[in-house]
Design an enzyme around this catalytic site. Structure first.
Site, PDB file in Angstrom:
ATOM      1  N   GLY A  12      11.386   0.189   4.516  1.00 38.91           N
ATOM      2  CA  GLY A  12      10.607  -0.985   4.711  1.00 38.91           C
ATOM      3  C   GLY A  12      10.870  -2.172   3.904  1.00 38.91           C
ATOM      4  N   SER A  16      -1.445   3.437  -2.250  1.00 43.49           N
ATOM      5  CA  SER A  16      -2.417   2.139  -2.304  1.00 43.49           C
ATOM      6  C   SER A  16      -3.751   2.338  -2.976  1.00 43.49           C
ATOM      7  CB  SER A  16      -2.817   1.809  -0.782  1.00 43.49           C
ATOM      8  OG  SER A  16      -3.894   1.010  -0.742  1.00 43.49           O
ATOM      9  N   SER A  26      12.462  -5.019   4.799  1.00 46.17           N
ATOM     10  CA  SER A  26      12.673  -6.175   5.385  1.00 46.17           C
ATOM     11  C   SER A  26      11.716  -7.463   4.964  1.00 46.17           C
ATOM     12  CB  SER A  26      12.974  -6.085   6.811  1.00 46.17           C
ATOM     13  OG  SER A  26      11.621  -5.605   7.315  1.00 46.17           O
ATOM     14  N   ARG A  27      10.902  -6.975   4.450  1.00 39.20           N
ATOM     15  CA  ARG A  27       9.680  -8.165   4.222  1.00 39.20           C
ATOM     16  C   ARG A  27       8.935  -7.671   3.346  1.00 39.20           C
ATOM     17  NH1 ARG A  27       4.880  -7.104   7.419  1.00 39.20           N
ATOM     18  NH2 ARG A  27       5.339  -5.213   8.726  1.00 39.20           N
ATOM     19  N   ASP A  47      13.619   5.393  12.330  1.00 40.46           N
ATOM     20  CA  ASP A  47      11.966   5.178  12.313  1.00 40.46           C
ATOM     21  C   ASP A  47      11.509   6.384  11.366  1.00 40.46           C
ATOM     22  OD1 ASP A  47       9.447   5.504  12.854  1.00 40.46           O
ATOM     23  OD2 ASP A  47       9.886   5.812  15.284  1.00 40.46           O
ATOM     24  N   ALA A  89      -6.434   8.258   3.833  1.00 39.76           N
ATOM     25  CA  ALA A  89      -6.137   9.725   3.795  1.00 39.76           C
ATOM     26  C   ALA A  89      -4.510  10.057   3.876  1.00 39.76           C
ATOM     27  CB  ALA A  89      -6.452  10.038   5.233  1.00 39.76           C
ATOM     28  N   SER A  90      -3.986   8.930   4.531  1.00 44.52           N
ATOM     29  CA  SER A  90      -2.343   9.242   4.345  1.00 44.52           C
ATOM     30  C   SER A  90      -1.831   8.706   2.897  1.00 44.52           C
ATOM     31  CB  SER A  90      -1.736   8.007   5.403  1.00 44.52           C
ATOM     32  OG  SER A  90      -1.771   6.801   5.039  1.00 44.52           O
ATOM     33  N   TYR A 130      -5.627   5.450   7.013  1.00 48.24           N
ATOM     34  CA  TYR A 130      -4.729   4.871   6.012  1.00 48.24           C
ATOM     35  C   TYR A 130      -4.832   5.429   4.702  1.00 48.24           C
ATOM     36  CZ  TYR A 130      -2.140   1.194   3.638  1.00 48.24           C
ATOM     37  OH  TYR A 130      -1.138   0.415   2.605  1.00 48.24           O
ATOM     38  N   ASN A 144       8.376   3.013   0.649  1.00 49.12           N
ATOM     39  CA  ASN A 144       7.626   1.755   0.924  1.00 49.12           C
ATOM     40  C   ASN A 144       7.128   1.618   2.213  1.00 49.12           C
ATOM     41  OD1 ASN A 144       6.584  -1.102   0.279  1.00 49.12           O
ATOM     42  ND2 ASN A 144       8.082  -1.365   1.924  1.00 49.12           N
TER      43      ASN A 144
END
Length: 245
Positions: A12, A143, A14-15, A63, A158-159, A156, A90
């Site tokens: 991740g 996070s 690219s930004r 992916d 939970a992940s 989110y 990330n």
């Protein structure tokens, strides 16, 4: 300073935070593998910027929620370029909604991408890292939501909490191999991912009363990838202005 043979995959990249991490690691002397899923032009711009500054970078696309695609792309890249010194996990998604209104697809897509992506990316890379018989680094982006929860983010949170548990367990498995595994847990960071967030309301709950910058997260990741962090493993470092403390 690292040697040119030491490469780090940043998913991740690219930004946002991922891009800042890729740029920081390139400045630190690592060869950076800039991963992206869809935004090829933004990823190429990241590579161009790194190369223009004298760093080394290349692109890799897959992916993270597709296990077979991860296996194929990563195994091919490792076969061609050699195993990675480090992984920075990330990439991720969010689909925010209060649980009573949250669809099964919103739950599944976030869990499969964020938490499933941890397994899908690490699994093809970890044995080559072990066979390298040298120190290595794995940093997973969690996070503040994974630490303290957040309204409208049960999927989110939970992940991201699951990533912490996975990283702590993996750290135990890899410690004797001198491969450290840590988590970095950003809070409210000024990226396009917070465009729809109630920023003014959340800012008032942050002890430092401001948003974080992607470069502040990247600085911690850069340190954790450095030789100076060789005795740090199984830790979660919050970069959140004191929000989770």
């Amino acid at each position: 300073m690292s040697t040119p043979s030491e490469s780090i995959l940043v998913t991740g990249a690219s930004r946002g935070i991922g891009r800042a991490i890729a740029q920081q690691l390139a400045l630190d002397g690592f060869s950076v593998v800039v991963h992206y899923a869809r935004n090829a032009s933004a990823a190429q711009a990241c590579v161009d910027q790194i190369q223009a500054a004298g760093g080394d970078a290349r692109l890799l696309s897959f992916d993270i929620s597709d296990r077979a695609a991860c296996e194929q792309a990563l195994s091919a890249d490792i076969e061609q370029h050699g195993c990675y010194y480090g992984l920075v996990l990330n990439a991720g998604i969010s689909q925010d909604q209060a649980l009573p209104m949250m669809s099964g697809d919103d739950w599944d897509s976030v869990i499969q991408t964020n938490l499933g992506g941890f397994y899908n990316v690490v699994k093809p890379c970890v044995m080559p890292m072990i066979r390298r018989r040298a120190a290595g680094r794995i940093i997973a982006l969690s996070s503040v939501s994974g630490l303290i929860g957040n309204r409208g983010q049960t999927n989110y949170a939970a992940s991201k909490a699951g990533i912490i548990g996975a990283a702590k367990s993996l750290a135990l498995e890899l410690a004797k191999r001198k491969i450290t595994v840590n988590c970095v847990a950003p809070g409210l960071i000024e990226t396009d991912m917070i465009e729809d967030a109630p920023v003014d309301l959340i800012r008032n709950t942050i002890p430092l009363r401001r948003l974080g910058q992607p470069e502040e997260v990247a600085a911690i990741v850069g340190f954790l990838c450095s030789p100076a962090a060789g005795y740090i493993t199984r830790q979660v470092i919050a970069v959140d202005g004191g929000l989770s403390s």
